[in-house]
Design a protein around this motif. Structure first.
Motif, PDB file in Angstrom:
ATOM      1  N   MET A  14       0.714  -1.342  -0.136  1.00 39.48           N
ATOM      2  CA  MET A  14       0.042   0.073  -0.112  1.00 39.48           C
ATOM      3  C   MET A  14       0.836   1.285  -0.015  1.00 39.48           C
ATOM      4  O   MET A  14       0.396   2.320  -0.836  1.00 39.48           O
ATOM      5  CB  MET A  14      -0.967  -0.050   1.118  1.00 39.48           C
ATOM      6  N   LEU A  15       1.865   1.205   0.910  1.00 33.65           N
ATOM      7  CA  LEU A  15       2.968   2.311   0.755  1.00 33.65           C
ATOM      8  C   LEU A  15       3.468   2.643  -0.420  1.00 33.65           C
ATOM      9  O   LEU A  15       3.593   3.925  -0.963  1.00 33.65           O
ATOM     10  CB  LEU A  15       3.806   2.124   2.062  1.00 33.65           C
ATOM     11  N   TYR A  16       3.958   1.688  -1.293  1.00 34.39           N
ATOM     12  CA  TYR A  16       4.472   1.929  -2.740  1.00 34.39           C
ATOM     13  C   TYR A  16       3.519   2.371  -3.414  1.00 34.39           C
ATOM     14  O   TYR A  16       3.633   3.179  -4.280  1.00 34.39           O
ATOM     15  CB  TYR A  16       5.012   0.319  -3.275  1.00 34.39           C
ATOM     16  N   GLY A  17       2.290   1.921  -3.427  1.00 34.11           N
ATOM     17  CA  GLY A  17       1.070   2.424  -4.216  1.00 34.11           C
ATOM     18  C   GLY A  17       0.766   3.868  -4.056  1.00 34.11           C
ATOM     19  O   GLY A  17       0.552   4.640  -4.864  1.00 34.11           O
ATOM     20  N   ILE A 105     -10.413  -1.494   1.306  1.00 33.52           N
ATOM     21  CA  ILE A 105     -10.052  -2.541   0.370  1.00 33.52           C
ATOM     22  C   ILE A 105     -10.804  -3.751   0.603  1.00 33.52           C
ATOM     23  O   ILE A 105     -11.634  -4.196  -0.316  1.00 33.52           O
ATOM     24  CB  ILE A 105      -8.645  -2.628   0.267  1.00 33.52           C
ATOM     25  N   LEU A 106     -11.035  -4.086   1.961  1.00 36.53           N
ATOM     26  CA  LEU A 106     -11.590  -5.338   2.421  1.00 36.53           C
ATOM     27  C   LEU A 106     -13.028  -5.207   2.292  1.00 36.53           C
ATOM     28  O   LEU A 106     -13.840  -6.057   1.815  1.00 36.53           O
ATOM     29  CB  LEU A 106     -11.328  -5.759   3.891  1.00 36.53           C
ATOM     30  N   PHE A 145      -7.423  -4.174  -5.193  1.00 38.25           N
ATOM     31  CA  PHE A 145      -6.163  -3.772  -4.738  1.00 38.25           C
ATOM     32  C   PHE A 145      -5.530  -2.810  -5.750  1.00 38.25           C
ATOM     33  O   PHE A 145      -5.205  -1.758  -5.419  1.00 38.25           O
ATOM     34  CB  PHE A 145      -5.359  -4.855  -4.336  1.00 38.25           C
ATOM     35  N   LYS A 146      -5.368  -3.230  -6.894  1.00 41.23           N
ATOM     36  CA  LYS A 146      -5.039  -2.475  -7.913  1.00 41.23           C
ATOM     37  C   LYS A 146      -5.817  -1.246  -8.133  1.00 41.23           C
ATOM     38  O   LYS A 146      -5.167  -0.241  -8.357  1.00 41.23           O
ATOM     39  CB  LYS A 146      -4.926  -3.304  -9.378  1.00 41.23           C
ATOM     40  N   GLY A 150      -3.194   1.330  -7.045  1.00 40.98           N
ATOM     41  CA  GLY A 150      -2.401   1.684  -8.450  1.00 40.98           C
ATOM     42  C   GLY A 150      -1.452   0.587  -8.779  1.00 40.98           C
ATOM     43  O   GLY A 150      -0.496   0.874  -9.749  1.00 40.98           O
ATOM     44  N   ILE A 151      -1.110  -0.349  -7.794  1.00 42.80           N
ATOM     45  CA  ILE A 151      -0.130  -1.408  -8.251  1.00 42.80           C
ATOM     46  C   ILE A 151      -0.773  -2.775  -7.845  1.00 42.80           C
ATOM     47  O   ILE A 151      -1.930  -3.094  -7.187  1.00 42.80           O
ATOM     48  CB  ILE A 151       1.001  -1.094  -7.080  1.00 42.80           C
TER      49      ILE A 151
END
Length: 159
Positions: A14-17, A105-106, A145-146, A150-151
């Motif tokens: 999530m942080l990378y996103g 997200i969930l 998730f995507k 975004g990832i």
């Protein structure tokens, strides 16, 4: 029979996103030189996202999970170096935002599964579904998730 589908490495991904950067690793918690201490790295990583200043001591319950020959500051520096694209999120109290994003997200996953007629029970960052719905549920989890980060996500069967 039922199975549990679990998001893997959800907080780091999530942080990378949030940073708009694709992850450069297979396992966010396998830091070069610290591979035997993966469980401790995970605990320290998550602690680093829930505080507004560098940690001065090891997180509770992690003493035996982290290498004794490094200070907590040294291990934290190694984590930040490996995760340079998201290092600015450490010690910035981002953890509560991650918890909120995880819950969104969930919820979205559950709503999508309901629309497909699939019953699912949530547990933290995982869902329990009938085994014959595994593929649909996994695909839904990855899609949500995507869309929300975004990832690409990572979904594993939890044994």
């Amino acid at each position: 029979d039922v199975i549990t589908l679990d998001y893997g490495q959800m907080a780091p991904r999530m942080l990378y996103g949030l940073a708009g950067v694709q992850p450069h690793f297979d396992d966010a918690y396998r830091i070069p030189g610290l591979e035997p201490w993966r469980d401790g790295i995970k605990k320290l990583f998550n602690s680093m996202t829930h505080t507004d200043k560098p940690l001065s001591r090891r997180p509770k319950g992690s003493r035996s999970l982290l290498p004794a020959h490094y200070s907590v500051a040294e291990v934290a520096d190694m984590i930040q170096d490996f995760h340079r694209p998201i290092a600015h999120y450490f010690h910035d109290s981002e953890g509560l935002h991650l918890t909120y994003l995880e819950s969104r997200i969930l919820i979205a996953v559950l709503l999508h599964l309901i629309e497909q007629g699939i019953t699912a029970l949530p547990i933290h960052d995982a869902v329990i579904v009938a085994e014959d719905h595994q593929d649909q549920a996994r695909e839904t989890m990855l899609q949500v998730f995507k869309e929300m980060t975004g990832i690409e996500g990572l979904v594993e069967v939890d044994h």
